[in-house]
Scaffold this motif. Structure first.
Motif, PDB file in Angstrom:
ATOM      1  N   GLY A  44       0.783  -1.236   0.000  1.00 44.10           N
ATOM      2  CA  GLY A  44       0.000   0.000   0.000  1.00 44.10           C
ATOM      3  C   GLY A  44       0.803   1.267   0.000  1.00 44.10           C
ATOM      4  N   ALA A  45       2.138   1.152  -0.123  1.00 41.99           N
ATOM      5  CA  ALA A  45       2.989   2.345  -0.127  1.00 41.99           C
ATOM      6  C   ALA A  45       3.122   2.904  -1.542  1.00 41.99           C
ATOM      7  CB  ALA A  45       4.361   2.017   0.449  1.00 41.99           C
ATOM      8  N   ARG A  46       3.697   4.106  -1.636  1.00 43.84           N
ATOM      9  CA  ARG A  46       3.888   4.770  -2.930  1.00 43.84           C
ATOM     10  C   ARG A  46       5.343   4.685  -3.343  1.00 43.84           C
ATOM     11  NH1 ARG A  46       5.775   9.099  -5.718  1.00 43.84           N
ATOM     12  NH2 ARG A  46       4.328  10.355  -7.009  1.00 43.84           N
ATOM     13  N   PRO A  47       5.624   4.152  -4.544  1.00 39.26           N
ATOM     14  CA  PRO A  47       7.008   4.174  -5.028  1.00 39.26           C
ATOM     15  C   PRO A  47       7.412   5.571  -5.462  1.00 39.26           C
ATOM     16  CG  PRO A  47       5.559   3.247  -6.703  1.00 39.26           C
ATOM     17  CD  PRO A  47       4.703   3.504  -5.487  1.00 39.26           C
ATOM     18  N   ARG A  48       8.606   5.971  -5.103  1.00 37.62           N
ATOM     19  CA  ARG A  48       9.161   7.241  -5.589  1.00 37.62           C
ATOM     20  C   ARG A  48      10.413   6.892  -6.393  1.00 37.62           C
ATOM     21  NH1 ARG A  48       8.394  12.455  -5.129  1.00 37.62           N
ATOM     22  NH2 ARG A  48       6.741  12.198  -3.587  1.00 37.62           N
ATOM     23  N   PHE A  49      10.333   7.095  -7.703  1.00 37.55           N
ATOM     24  CA  PHE A  49      11.400   6.676  -8.603  1.00 37.55           C
ATOM     25  C   PHE A  49      12.548   7.679  -8.636  1.00 37.55           C
ATOM     26  CE2 PHE A  49       7.579   4.644 -10.489  1.00 37.55           C
ATOM     27  CZ  PHE A  49       7.998   3.321 -10.397  1.00 37.55           C
ATOM     28  N   VAL A  50      13.770   7.138  -8.721  1.00 40.97           N
ATOM     29  CA  VAL A  50      14.951   7.986  -8.836  1.00 40.97           C
ATOM     30  C   VAL A  50      15.832   7.479  -9.968  1.00 40.97           C
ATOM     31  CG1 VAL A  50      14.946   8.651  -6.409  1.00 40.97           C
ATOM     32  CG2 VAL A  50      16.255   6.641  -7.136  1.00 40.97           C
ATOM     33  N   ASP A  51      16.701   8.372 -10.443  1.00 35.90           N
ATOM     34  CA  ASP A  51      17.594   8.044 -11.538  1.00 35.90           C
ATOM     35  C   ASP A  51      18.805   7.252 -11.029  1.00 35.90           C
ATOM     36  OD1 ASP A  51      18.268   7.975 -14.214  1.00 35.90           O
ATOM     37  OD2 ASP A  51      18.244  10.154 -14.477  1.00 35.90           O
ATOM     38  N   VAL A  52      19.602   6.790 -11.988  1.00 38.58           N
ATOM     39  CA  VAL A  52      20.743   5.932 -11.666  1.00 38.58           C
ATOM     40  C   VAL A  52      22.037   6.558 -12.164  1.00 38.58           C
ATOM     41  CG1 VAL A  52      19.338   3.845 -11.723  1.00 38.58           C
ATOM     42  CG2 VAL A  52      20.473   4.614 -13.831  1.00 38.58           C
ATOM     43  N   ARG A  53      23.146   5.993 -11.740  1.00 39.32           N
ATOM     44  CA  ARG A  53      24.450   6.448 -12.213  1.00 39.32           C
ATOM     45  C   ARG A  53      24.670   5.999 -13.658  1.00 39.32           C
ATOM     46  NH1 ARG A  53      28.742   4.428  -7.806  1.00 39.32           N
ATOM     47  NH2 ARG A  53      29.969   4.499  -9.741  1.00 39.32           N
ATOM     48  N   PRO A  54      25.266   6.830 -14.508  1.00 37.70           N
ATOM     49  CA  PRO A  54      25.438   6.448 -15.914  1.00 37.70           C
ATOM     50  C   PRO A  54      26.461   5.342 -16.131  1.00 37.70           C
ATOM     51  CG  PRO A  54      26.446   8.581 -15.480  1.00 37.70           C
ATOM     52  CD  PRO A  54      25.682   8.215 -14.248  1.00 37.70           C
ATOM     53  N   ASP A  55      27.368   5.132 -15.177  1.00 39.89           N
ATOM     54  CA  ASP A  55      28.404   4.105 -15.385  1.00 39.89           C
ATOM     55  C   ASP A  55      27.943   2.718 -14.950  1.00 39.89           C
ATOM     56  OD1 ASP A  55      28.341   4.892 -12.720  1.00 39.89           O
ATOM     57  OD2 ASP A  55      30.522   4.961 -12.481  1.00 39.89           O
ATOM     58  N   THR A  56      27.330   2.614 -13.777  1.00 33.80           N
ATOM     59  CA  THR A  56      26.909   1.305 -13.257  1.00 33.80           C
ATOM     60  C   THR A  56      25.433   1.014 -13.502  1.00 33.80           C
ATOM     61  OG1 THR A  56      26.342   2.208 -11.073  1.00 33.80           O
ATOM     62  CG2 THR A  56      28.628   1.465 -11.413  1.00 33.80           C
ATOM     63  N   LEU A  57      24.648   2.043 -13.805  1.00 36.67           N
ATOM     64  CA  LEU A  57      23.186   1.948 -13.944  1.00 36.67           C
ATOM     65  C   LEU A  57      22.514   1.520 -12.649  1.00 36.67           C
ATOM     66  CD1 LEU A  57      22.808   0.429 -17.545  1.00 36.67           C
ATOM     67  CD2 LEU A  57      23.023   2.825 -16.835  1.00 36.67           C
TER      68      LEU A  57
ATOM     69  N   TYR B  18       2.996   7.207 -10.815  1.00 34.76           N
ATOM     70  CA  TYR B  18       3.909   7.555  -9.733  1.00 34.76           C
ATOM     71  C   TYR B  18       5.172   8.257 -10.233  1.00 34.76           C
ATOM     72  CZ  TYR B  18       0.847   4.181  -7.523  1.00 34.76           C
ATOM     73  OH  TYR B  18      -0.267   3.502  -7.073  1.00 34.76           O
ATOM     74  N   ALA B  19       5.280   8.424 -11.549  1.00 31.74           N
ATOM     75  CA  ALA B  19       6.450   9.109 -12.096  1.00 31.74           C
ATOM     76  C   ALA B  19       6.371  10.599 -11.778  1.00 31.74           C
ATOM     77  CB  ALA B  19       6.517   8.892 -13.601  1.00 31.74           C
ATOM     78  N   ASP B  20       7.397  11.123 -11.127  1.00 33.63           N
ATOM     79  CA  ASP B  20       7.433  12.547 -10.773  1.00 33.63           C
ATOM     80  C   ASP B  20       8.058  13.387 -11.875  1.00 33.63           C
ATOM     81  OD1 ASP B  20       6.333  12.247  -8.119  1.00 33.63           O
ATOM     82  OD2 ASP B  20       8.228  11.301  -7.580  1.00 33.63           O
ATOM     83  N   GLY B  21       8.593  12.729 -12.889  1.00 35.23           N
ATOM     84  CA  GLY B  21       9.255  13.439 -13.979  1.00 35.23           C
ATOM     85  C   GLY B  21      10.175  12.488 -14.705  1.00 35.23           C
ATOM     86  N   PRO B  22      10.896  12.975 -15.689  1.00 38.89           N
ATOM     87  CA  PRO B  22      11.788  12.097 -16.451  1.00 38.89           C
ATOM     88  C   PRO B  22      12.971  11.629 -15.616  1.00 38.89           C
ATOM     89  CG  PRO B  22      12.111  14.383 -17.090  1.00 38.89           C
ATOM     90  CD  PRO B  22      10.922  14.366 -16.169  1.00 38.89           C
ATOM     91  N   LEU B  23      13.514  10.495 -16.000  1.00 40.53           N
ATOM     92  CA  LEU B  23      14.738   9.959 -15.415  1.00 40.53           C
ATOM     93  C   LEU B  23      15.720   9.800 -16.576  1.00 40.53           C
ATOM     94  CD1 LEU B  23      13.228   7.172 -13.082  1.00 40.53           C
ATOM     95  CD2 LEU B  23      13.771   9.541 -12.481  1.00 40.53           C
ATOM     96  N   PRO B  24      16.478  10.829 -16.885  1.00 39.09           N
ATOM     97  CA  PRO B  24      17.255  10.862 -18.130  1.00 39.09           C
ATOM     98  C   PRO B  24      18.220   9.700 -18.320  1.00 39.09           C
ATOM     99  CG  PRO B  24      17.178  13.033 -17.116  1.00 39.09           C
ATOM    100  CD  PRO B  24      16.588  12.079 -16.124  1.00 39.09           C
ATOM    101  N   VAL B  25      18.941   9.317 -17.265  1.00 47.38           N
ATOM    102  CA  VAL B  25      19.924   8.239 -17.421  1.00 47.38           C
ATOM    103  C   VAL B  25      19.222   6.908 -17.651  1.00 47.38           C
ATOM    104  CG1 VAL B  25      21.850   7.025 -16.353  1.00 47.38           C
ATOM    105  CG2 VAL B  25      21.585   9.487 -15.996  1.00 47.38           C
ATOM    106  N   VAL B  26      18.194   6.626 -16.853  1.00 47.38           N
ATOM    107  CA  VAL B  26      17.434   5.388 -17.023  1.00 47.38           C
ATOM    108  C   VAL B  26      16.847   5.305 -18.428  1.00 47.38           C
ATOM    109  CG1 VAL B  26      15.357   4.144 -16.299  1.00 47.38           C
ATOM    110  CG2 VAL B  26      16.891   5.107 -14.576  1.00 47.38           C
ATOM    111  N   GLU B  27      16.251   6.397 -18.888  1.00 51.07           N
ATOM    112  CA  GLU B  27      15.563   6.382 -20.177  1.00 51.07           C
ATOM    113  C   GLU B  27      16.543   6.237 -21.338  1.00 51.07           C
ATOM    114  OE1 GLU B  27      13.284   9.952 -19.868  1.00 51.07           O
ATOM    115  OE2 GLU B  27      12.190   9.180 -18.130  1.00 51.07           O
ATOM    116  N   ALA B  28      17.695   6.875 -21.237  1.00 51.86           N
ATOM    117  CA  ALA B  28      18.698   6.744 -22.298  1.00 51.86           C
ATOM    118  C   ALA B  28      19.250   5.321 -22.342  1.00 51.86           C
ATOM    119  CB  ALA B  28      19.827   7.748 -22.085  1.00 51.86           C
TER     120      ALA B  28
END
Length: 369
Positions: free
Chosen positions: A101-114, A328-338
């Motif tokens: 019942g919790a809300r996921p809050r998505f975050v981006d990742v590092r470009p080298d390790t993902l 639940y997406a708060d906005g784009p995640l540039p590294v993940v999406e690329a």
């Protein structure tokens, strides 16, 4: 090659061929005592796997998704809470958050390790944050040192999703002791895979493990099987799977070393445009997957198909863009999406031969990029 398979993506048949005699013995032993649920092999595996992870306690459960959900339930995470997760993970991580019942809050990742970017995690913490999930992806642990410090500073739980990191280390320590606990999957394709579904939670928190054990067995009281102290569920690691996992656990470090050797050969032989995911200097990866980034994935996969070489994608549609979780997406995640447009998983099995690795590299060198 007319559909012939020159290099399978994962050769599970070969993995189990060497284990057949030991698996036959384990099967006969379980048949002889007949305790298919809660047999002695379960407790033995729980103790052995916890010791392998360097923590005090473990409990077997039905699968890795349940393991994550049960950690959150055991910590009391639920409606009104937020749980921080990287956008680059398998959907099971997010399913577990929603299941309590919790809300996921998505975050981006590092470009080298993902893997999760600690700076992005820090920026995402709010008063509603109850936990941070450190997802150890592709066989490499996330920066749990930084994430554990963040969790401690803000008084939130750190949960490790170690479904792809059996035997991995960060600063010399395996998953399980960096936060509240670690969730593992024993899906057959994992580095430590069962002969079906299975999972486990390991932790130094004995009370959390006891709570998870209770919840996973219908909330049954440990002192009176006819009393149910909580509304639980049925999520138990069965005896046959535990018996098989004990056999495989004894060979896990050797099998992981074979995976590392394959990836090291890939790094030496791949064309320059085929870039493997980086290994954090503080990490010791066990390479559940051999993930690279390529500039023209359709052209590359077509060449692999033509040569009879298996491949996979982990993962082409990020979680925050999956229909059930897009709200639940708060906005784009540039590294993940690329990365989602470029990632490709090359064949990887512990029994893969140097000749097979060379063939994959040769085919890739011939791709007109």
């Amino acid at each position: 090659m007319s559909g012939a398979v020159a290099v399978p993506f994962l050769d599970l048949a070969a993995v189990h061929l060497d284990l057949r005699d030991d698996l036959d013995v384990a099967w006969k032993e379980v048949l002889a005592h007949g305790r298919f649920i809660g047999g002695p092999e379960v407790a033995a595996f729980e103790a052995e796997f916890a010791a392998h992870c360097g923590v005090g306690h473990g409990v077997g459960v039905g699968n890795g998704t349940d393991a994550l959900e049960l950690i959150m339930a055991g910590l009391g995470i639920g409606p009104g809470d937020e749980v921080i997760v990287p956008g680059n993970t398998f959907v099971a991580t997010v399913e577990a958050v929603r299941a309590v019942g919790a809300r996921p809050r998505f975050v981006d990742v590092r470009p080298d390790t993902l893997l999760a970017d600690p700076a992005a995690v820090a920026a995402a913490i709010t008063r509603q944050t109850a936990a941070i999930v450190a997802v150890h992806l592709f066989g490499q642990m996330a920066d749990v040192d930084a994430l554990a410090r963040l969790a401690s500073q803000h008084g939130v739980a750190l949960i490790e999703d170690a479904a792809q990191a059996h035997g991995a280390r960060y600063l010399g320590r395996r998953p399980g002791g960096w936060g509240a606990g670690a969730a593992f999957s024993f899906y057959p394709g994992k580095n430590l895979g069962a002969l079906g579904d299975g999972g486990a939670v390991v932790s130094d928190d004995a009370q959390l493990i006891d709570k998870i054990r209770l919840l996973a067995d219908h909330g049954r009281s440990p002192s009176d099987r006819y009393v149910h102290e909580a509304s639980g569920r049925n999520s138990r690691l069965d005896t046959l799977q535990a018996a098989a996992l004990r056999i495989k656990l004894a060979r896990l470090d050797r099998m992981n070393a074979a995976r590392v050797a394959v990836v090291e050969q890939y790094r030496r032989g791949l064309p320059s445009w085929c870039v493997p995911v980086a290994e954090d200097p503080a990490a010791e990866a066990v390479y559940h997957l051999a993930v690279v980034q390529v500039p023209d994935r359709p052209r590359v996969t077509a060449a692999l198909d033509a040569a009879g070489i298996g491949w996979g994608l982990h993962y082409p549609v990020p979680c925050h863009r999956q229909p059930p979780f897009a709200e639940y997406a708060d906005g784009p995640l540039p590294v993940v999406e690329a990365a989602a447009e470029r990632i490709l998983s090359l064949p990887l099995s512990p029994g893969m031969t140097p000749e097979q690795v060379d063939l994959v590299c040769e085919v890739l060198h011939d791709v007109p990029i």
